[in-house]
Scaffold this motif. Structure first.
Motif, PDB file in Angstrom:
ATOM      1  N   HIS A   1       0.849  -1.192   0.125  1.00 28.13           N
ATOM      2  CA  HIS A   1      -0.205   0.172  -0.049  1.00 28.13           C
ATOM      3  C   HIS A   1       1.060   1.287   0.143  1.00 28.13           C
ATOM      4  O   HIS A   1       1.443   1.814   1.303  1.00 28.13           O
ATOM      5  CB  HIS A   1      -1.007   0.150   1.178  1.00 28.13           C
TER       6      HIS A   1
ATOM      7  N   ASP B   1       2.417   5.069  -0.135  1.00 30.44           N
ATOM      8  CA  ASP B   1       1.777   6.413   0.496  1.00 30.44           C
ATOM      9  C   ASP B   1       1.758   7.313  -0.879  1.00 30.44           C
ATOM     10  O   ASP B   1       0.865   8.260  -0.588  1.00 30.44           O
ATOM     11  CB  ASP B   1       3.207   6.784   1.337  1.00 30.44           C
TER      12      ASP B   1
ATOM     13  N   ASP C   1      10.972   5.515  -0.066  1.00 29.00           N
ATOM     14  CA  ASP C   1      10.126   6.399   0.730  1.00 29.00           C
ATOM     15  C   ASP C   1       8.612   6.063   0.307  1.00 29.00           C
ATOM     16  O   ASP C   1       7.522   6.786   0.369  1.00 29.00           O
ATOM     17  CB  ASP C   1      10.371   7.897   0.111  1.00 29.00           C
ATOM     18  N   ASN C   2       8.398   4.752   0.018  1.00 31.05           N
ATOM     19  CA  ASN C   2       6.961   4.181  -0.159  1.00 31.05           C
ATOM     20  C   ASN C   2       6.291   4.662  -1.180  1.00 31.05           C
ATOM     21  O   ASN C   2       4.985   5.025  -0.980  1.00 31.05           O
ATOM     22  CB  ASN C   2       6.492   4.226   1.074  1.00 31.05           C
TER      23      ASN C   2
END
Length: 70
Positions: free
Chosen positions: A4, A6, A35-36
Motif C-alpha cells: 500500500h 503512500d 520512500d514508499n
C-alpha cells in the motif's frame, strides 16, 4: 503481503513500452521507491504494443522492485 504505497504516480502510456525501463530507472534514482512510493503504468487494452509493456513489467519485477504496477 499487499503493498500500500503512500504515493502512487500514474503514468499514462500508449505505444511506448521501450520507455518503461528508462522511466523506472529515473524514478528509482530519486529514491522514491524507498520512500514508499510506486509507479502505475496505465495502458489501453487495445494498445498494439501491450505485449511489450507486459515484457517490460516482468523485467522490472525481476531486476528492480515490486513497486511498479501495470
Amino acid at each position: 503481503m499487499t503493498f500500500h504505497p503512500d504515493m502512487l504516480i500514474i503514468v499514462p502510456s500508449r505505444g511506448r513500452p521501450q520507455s518503461l525501463p528508462r522511466m523506472i530507472d529515473a524514478w528509482a534514482g530519486t529514491g522514491a521507491f524507498e520512500d514508499n512510493a510506486a509507479l502505475l503504468f496505465a495502458c489501453d487494452a487495445d494498445d498494439p504494443t501491450i505485449d511489450g509493456y507486459q515484457d517490460a513489467y516482468r523485467a522490472a519485477l525481476a531486476r528492480q522492485t515490486d513497486r511498479v504496477l501495470l
